[in-house]
Write a protein that holds these residues in place. Structure first.
Motif: not given
Length: 489
Positions: A52-54, A61-63, A70-73, A122-125
């Protein structure tokens, strides 16, 4: 090697394809068991909040790296489905089933693993901010182009795997030489076995070896990481110099890498880093006669490789020739980057580890009580699976499985302040959250809600032989201070 075909590297291909697929299976299993509690909808660092933040800014978003979410949630169910699919594809590759078909079949399978796991990383922070994540991604991408059983391995892909192993080993060697003084005065491994993030069952025995042995360890490490990697490319001389010597030199270099990595496996828990290095080292193992001899080619084949497959693999080689420049420059840069990616797809990365070695071990111990008055209470500890806690317990062997929470707990004392996820962890423990408790070895009150939790810092060191004989303890610890005063629901 025979031109475009690495005919003596069939055994290497079998180990590479099945070994890398097995590591993907472990990575997806680790994610299936831990991601939801760490990064899921109610995780310590919820992935939906990151997405949601990106989404609110093109710059943000580029980060974010490439990810299907990103596409399917993101939902926990979709994460579970992705991991199960990854496990199925990985198991098929370990069994060698896709390799029985044309080369594009294992290629599609490995690219699916690569893209699927990249969606997680990519979403694992911070929980996925380890060098072995990008190493697994890059290894999986290159494994996609090793082909299938009815053709010899492409020479260009075998050489690219040598280049990956070279960056991994030589990069680690250079980061050490440029890093802490302990690597130059040969004292690094007098501390490392004790202070490494997650010791294994033999770490204490390794730590108690004499100082001269630890100095030999450091010298051996420098030779294995600064000299031996250059010899991996010796088989290329076989294209011009007849005879078995160039291939034997490459195989001997691989054997040295494997031997040093096995020592690290025995003395520590570094997730799949060491096992990935061992698997990649087999790329340099040449076994004459392991592959079928290349017969005279029909018009649509060269050196036993279909023209379309030769075009694809040569294209991958040209791609790497272009994107490898930053990594090559980084190896010889004064300010060398460690575990850095120079593109969104995590290819041709820079690698390195332990440029400095921590000299003492500080552990943050989380305690809880059911008493009403926290100032006059009996406190009991939460027990983690991998990090030190009970001084009598022998550390377990977890690698190549990755305990992400335990690893992040090791980093906390090295920072200047507590991270936000750690505060959320304390809240989840107060709530007796089932998913969070599943990440631990034991909670002091089981599924019951404690009234208060706090954090106390301790200094840990391995017990000497005499201390073990007297007290039967593996660790000796002394309390430093209360780091986080009691907090309640």
């Amino acid at each position: 090697m025979q031109g475009f075909a690495a005919v003596d590297y069939e055994f290497a291909r079998q180990v590479l394809q099945r070994g890398i697929a097995a590591l993907y299976a472990i990575a997806f299993l680790s994610t299936l068991n831990q991601f939801r509690a760490l990064l899921g909808e109610r995780g310590l660092l919820p992935a939906p909040e990151l997405l949601s933040w990106v989404a609110t800014s093109a710059r943000r978003s580029r980060l974010l790296g490439p990810t299907l979410f990103r596409r399917v949630g993101y939902t926990d169910r979709r994460l579970t489905a992705l991991c199960v699919a990854g496990l199925i594809v990985s198991a098929a590759l370990v069994a060698g089933i896709p390799q029985l078909g044309p080369p594009w079949v294992p290629m599609v399978c490995f690219l699916l693993l690569w893209l699927g796991y990249m969606s997680v990383v990519s979403i694992g922070q911070t929980f996925y901010g380890f060098g072995w994540e990008m190493l697994l991604l890059e290894a999986g991408f290159l494994a996609a182009f090793l082909g299938s059983n009815d053709q010899p391995p492409p020479t260009v892909v075998i050489v690219l795997l040598w280049w990956l192993l070279f960056r991994l080993e030589f990069g680690a060697g250079m980061i050490k030489i440029r890093g802490g003084r302990e690597w130059r005065d040969l004292s690094a491994l007098t501390f490392h076995h004790e202070t490494q993030p997650m010791p294994g069952p033999l770490s204490r025995q390794a730590h108690l070896l004499p100082r001269w042995f630890h100095e030999i360890e450091v010298i051996g490490n420098h030779l294995a990481q600064l000299v031996v990697p250059w010899l991996l490319f010796a088989p290329l001389l076989g294209l011009w110099i007849p005879g078995p010597v160039p291939a034997l030199v490459g195989t001997a270099a691989a054997a040295i890498v494997i031997a040093t990595q096995l020592w690290l496996v025995l003395t520590g828990n570094f997730a799949w880093l060491n096992w990935a290095t061992i698997v990649l080292a087999f790329a340099a193992v040449s076994l004459p006669g392991s592959g079928a001899a290349v017969a005279s080619d029909p018009p649509w084949m060269i050196d036993g490789l279909p023209l379309y497959w030769l075009a694809i693999t040569c294209g991958v080689g040209l791609l790497y020739l272009v994107i490898s420049r930053p990594a090559l420059q980084n190896l010889f840069a004064h300010r060398q980057l460690m575990n850095a990616s120079f593109n969104r797809w995590q290819l041709a990365n820079a690698y390195g580890a332990f440029g400095t070695v921590t000299r003492e071990r500080i552990e943050y111990v989380i305690e809880a009580t059911m008493d009403a008055d926290p100032d006059d209470a009996t406190w009991r500890e939460y027990d983690f699976k991998g990090k030190p806690g009970d001084v009598r317990r022998v550390p377990r062997q977890w690698a190549p499985y990755h305990l992400r929470l335990d690893w992040l707990m090791w980093f906390l004392p090295l920072g200047r302040s507590l991270e936000g996820w750690f505060t959320t962890l304390l809240v989840r423990l107060l709530e007796a959250d089932a998913a969070t408790l599943a990440l631990l070895r034991a909670a002091p009150f089981g599924r019951e809600h404690p009234r208060w939790v706090r954090v106390v810092s301790y200094h840990y060191r391995f017990a000497t032989h005499a201390e073990y004989r007297r007290d039967r303890v593996r660790w000796v610890r002394d309390r430093r201070r209360v780091l986080v005063r009691p907090i309640g629901r």
